[in-house]
Scaffold this active site. Structure first.
Site, PDB file in Angstrom:
ATOM      1  N   GLU A  54       0.815  -1.243   0.217  1.00 30.89           N
ATOM      2  CA  GLU A  54       0.120  -0.089   0.029  1.00 30.89           C
ATOM      3  C   GLU A  54       0.771   1.158  -0.083  1.00 30.89           C
ATOM      4  O   GLU A  54       0.317   2.274  -0.712  1.00 30.89           O
ATOM      5  CB  GLU A  54      -0.941  -0.046   1.047  1.00 30.89           C
ATOM      6  CG  GLU A  54      -2.029  -0.943   1.300  1.00 30.89           C
ATOM      7  CD  GLU A  54      -3.074  -0.572  -0.076  1.00 30.89           C
ATOM      8  OE1 GLU A  54      -3.398   0.473  -0.214  1.00 30.89           O
ATOM      9  OE2 GLU A  54      -3.535  -1.297  -0.654  1.00 30.89           O
TER      10      GLU A  54
ATOM     11  N   SER B 289     -49.664 -29.118  23.587  1.00 29.40           N
ATOM     12  CA  SER B 289     -49.720 -29.870  24.972  1.00 29.40           C
ATOM     13  C   SER B 289     -48.562 -29.703  25.868  1.00 29.40           C
ATOM     14  O   SER B 289     -48.617 -30.097  27.019  1.00 29.40           O
ATOM     15  CB  SER B 289     -49.970 -31.624  24.320  1.00 29.40           C
ATOM     16  OG  SER B 289     -51.219 -31.719  23.537  1.00 29.40           O
TER      17      SER B 289
END
Length: 740
Positions: free
Chosen positions: A183, A449
């Site tokens: 870079e 249930s």
């Protein structure tokens, strides 16, 4: 009018001597020198240049009104002095070139001065739009929330960055070197701006006809990330340059590099090298190898394009470019670069799909209630057991993959709690990457249930016993006529048998006898917090609840009758280790009387031995639980417990569409058994509270339940997963349980 008179002393032009013609010829007095050269006499004979034959050219006769003769005596000739002709040749060319050079240098200097003035003006104009330098300061890095399991293993990072802030000296040296090499090679020498790099980028972009390179330094990129918006304008570029110079004057190179590495974006929501390392390789940036460091550095050019999770070939090619750049700069040898290129990188593929993300999201929702605003990096220690978490996730995924389509089920959730209400495992869905909705915590579904234990407990509190007999037969309450799932009726049955077989008519009859409000009070006391409708259909689980709350409401059956508050956060510490929160206290105290608890546990155990939950029966310890199936088979549940742990399993569809007759006793019971069998490995056998004797049917299955290897084995990451409590992973765990 008199010829010589004038008004105001103004002279009038005189005619030539007797010619009658106005004399308009220029005289020396008419020149800018003001007559310094004497005017020659009218009769003086002018010299003329000789012709080639030596003679004098004839003087043209000038008539009135004609132009003066051209040449040395003409208007440009000068006062009588003869200009020598310039001879052509080498000397003439030398004089012309020198004059051209002098003029070029002059105008270059002029243009240079104006260019400097223009640059200074532009800098001054845009600098005026910045705050005063006295107010310039580097903004604080967004805080990171580090979420760890009960044994300290990192599960997730949350916050705007996705990773921890790391010191430069904590990183392997080749990681920052890789970033510099690809870079900003002159990072250590330039003052924030790199004219050489900028010129090279301009030439490359012009010759290629498109934007190929950028001339920004690491310092400029940091200035943009810290202070400016990412727009492509002259104003932003100028301000970026000014701020870059300020950063270089204020901070050292190492400080600038450290800030850059901790803040730059690497794609996939990862800001900083630590977040990138964890996102793509499942490890801290402190532990990456050379090839992984090159891959991370290569992301800076285009994070999405070079992400190894999306384009592995491009990522490898880019990493090779980075390694060659490092070799050119002398950071590594050519042999090291070749070895790193040849070494394959192991990319983490489960990061965005792992079920721990559901836990992490839930933790982030809870945090403001514990510490308020977060202004520093913090570490949240949770109650999660990673071994149980992995088994629960794998069991759910495999069941849905194998039988989901056949049963018409697309989603599910699993929650496991210990006797104190601590969440040991929480899976909020099939795949976090596909859907981030946490069904374990936020999905309100009809329990069917699975709600009946609260009805039966209310009945026992009203004076009934497990041996109380009720008739299972068609029944009607006003316009409502409940029916059994099997469409058949048993006649007179005990409450214990009615609960084990999940008979709807008996549950509705009990709710009618004790009253819906009594049932609601009982459910509230045990831990149900969702709204409950005070009607008789409540007994069949028509009011919606979440998997987490109904699991917590079952815990009192397993821990001796004490209510709990489900919790996942144990402690919170600041970045310096300061304790910000530590869990203390318990729940609401006793919520079930010991005698009633024993009766309930005896009945709930029958569900796994002779009732609807037989597929969930454990082979090495007693357990109790209840199946649940909502109307039109939209939801399937199994919620059960041992003397140590409680687990709730839900299956269904997000759009509430019916399944293909998927009941709680089928897939949910199968998943529950797998999860609980693995979770109890190494735990002593504990009986159900109040049940001193209970027939334990131990039957080895013909085949071991297959469980995938742990993720650290699959992904090759020694840090991410540690299954020390499970000693060798979930496969060997079940092999030991089942003797396989």
């Amino acid at each position: 009018m008199a010829q010589g008179s004038s008004r105001g002393g103004r002279k009038q032009p005189r005619l030539g001597a007797g010619s009658g013609v106005l004399d308009m010829r220029l005289t020396p007095a008419d020149r800018p020198t003001g007559g310094a050269v004497k005017r020659p006499a009218a009769k003086t004979t002018k010299s003329r240049p000789r012709t080639a034959s030596g003679g004098k050219p004839a003087t043209p006769k000038r008539t009135a009104g004609s132009s003066p003769p051209k040449g040395p005596q003409g208007p440009r000739g000068g006062g009588g002095r003869r200009r020598k002709p310039v001879r052509k040749g080498r000397k003439t060319r030398r004089i012309g070139l020198g004059r051209l050079v002098r003029r070029g240098a002059y105008w270059s200097a002029v243009l240079g001065i104006w260019a400097v003035i223009a640059v200074v003006g532009v800098l001054g104009y845009y600098a005026a739009h910045l705050p005063p330098t006295s107010e310039w300061q580097v903004p604080q890095r967004p805080p990171n929330v580090r979420i760890v399991s009960a044994d300290g293993t990192l599960m997730a990072n949350r916050g705007d960055t996705g990773g921890e802030a790391v010191r430069l000296e904590q990183l392997p040296p080749y990681l920052p070197q890789a970033v510099i090499a690809i870079e900003d090679r002159r990072f250590r020498s330039h003052p924030g701006l790199d004219p050489i790099g900028l010129a090279r980028a301009m030439v490359t972009n012009l010759t290629s006809g498109r934007l190929v390179q950028g001339g920004s330094t690491l310092t400029q990129q940091l200035a943009k990330n810290l202070f400016l918006q990412p727009d492509r304008t002259l104003k932003r570029k100028v301000q970026e340059a000014i701020l870059a110079i300020w950063l270089e004057a204020t901070y050292s190179k190492d400080e600038i590099l450290e800030m850059y590495l901790n803040r730059v974006y690497f794609g996939a929501g990862a800001y900083g090298v630590d977040a990138a390392a964890r996102r793509y390789f499942g490890k801290s940036a402190r532990m990456v190898n050379l090839a992984e460091a090159a891959t991370i550095a290569g992301l800076l050019k285009a994070p999405s394009r070079y992400a190894p999770t999306r384009n592995p070939d491009l990522a490898d090619e880019r990493a090779g470019t980075v390694l060659m750049a490092m070799a050119e700069e002398g950071y590594i040898t050519a042999a090291e670069a070749r070895d790193a290129i040849a070494a394959p990188t192991r990319v983490v593929t489960h990061h965005t799909s792992a079920s721990e993300n559901y836990v992490a999201d839930w933790v982030m929702d809870l945090l403001p209630g514990y510490v308020g605003a977060i202004d520093q990096d913090i570490t949240v220690s949770t109650t999660i057991d990673l071994g149980q978490q992995i088994v629960a996730e794998d069991a759910l995924r495999r069941a849905l993959a194998e039988d989901g389509a056949k049963r018409g089920v697309k989603q599910g959730a699993v929650v496991t709690l210990d006797g104190s209400g601590a969440v040991k495992a929480l899976v909020g869905g099939r795949d976090y990457a596909t859907s981030q909705f946490n069904r374990a915590v936020n999905a309100h579904r009809q329990p069917g249930s699975a709600f009946k234990p609260f009805v039966y407990l209310a009945a026992l509190e009203s004076g009934l016993t497990p041996d109380t007999v009720r008739v299972d037969e068609p029944i009607r309450f006003g316009k409502w006529a409940p029916r059994n799932y099997s469409k058949s009726y048993q006649g007179p049955v005990t409450l214990a048998r009615a609960l084990a077989l999940s008979l709807n008519t008996v549950a509705a009859r009990l709710a009618h006898e004790v009253g819906p409000r009594h049932v609601i009070r009982t459910a509230r006391r045990l831990g149900i917090t969702s709204p409950l409708a005070a009607n008789l259909s409540l007994s069949l689980g028509t009011s919606e609840v979440t998997p987490l709350e109904i699991a917590a409401a079952y815990v009192p059956f397993s821990n001796g009758g004490y209510g709990v508050v489900p919790h996942v956060i144990r402690s919170i510490r600041g970045s310096d280790g300061t304790l910000l929160y530590s869990r203390t206290g318990g729940g609401p105290g006793r919520v079930i009387e010991p005698g009633l608890l024993a009766s309930m546990n005896a009945m709930m155990a029958d569900t796994l031995t002779i009732g609807t939950g037989r597929k969930a029966q454990l082979t090495d310890r007693p357990a109790g639980g209840k199946t649940g199936t909502s109307q039109d088979f939209r939801d399937g549940w199994f919620i059960g417990y041992t003397g140590s742990l409680t687990t709730a399993v839900w299956l269904g569809n997000d759009d509430n569409s019916p399944t293909k007759r998927a009941t709680g006793g089928s897939l949910p019971a199968k998943i529950w058994k797998e999860v609980m069998s693995a979770a109890h490995q190494g735990l002593p056998v504990a009986g159900l509270p109040g049940v001193r004797t209970h027939p334990l049917q131990v039957a080895k299955p013909t085949t071991a339940v297959p469980v995938p290897a742990s993720r650290d084995q699959a992904e090759g990451d020694p840090e991410r997963r540690r299954l020390a409590p499970m000693e060798g992973g979930s496969r060997s765990l079940l092999d030991r349980i089942f003797g396989g």
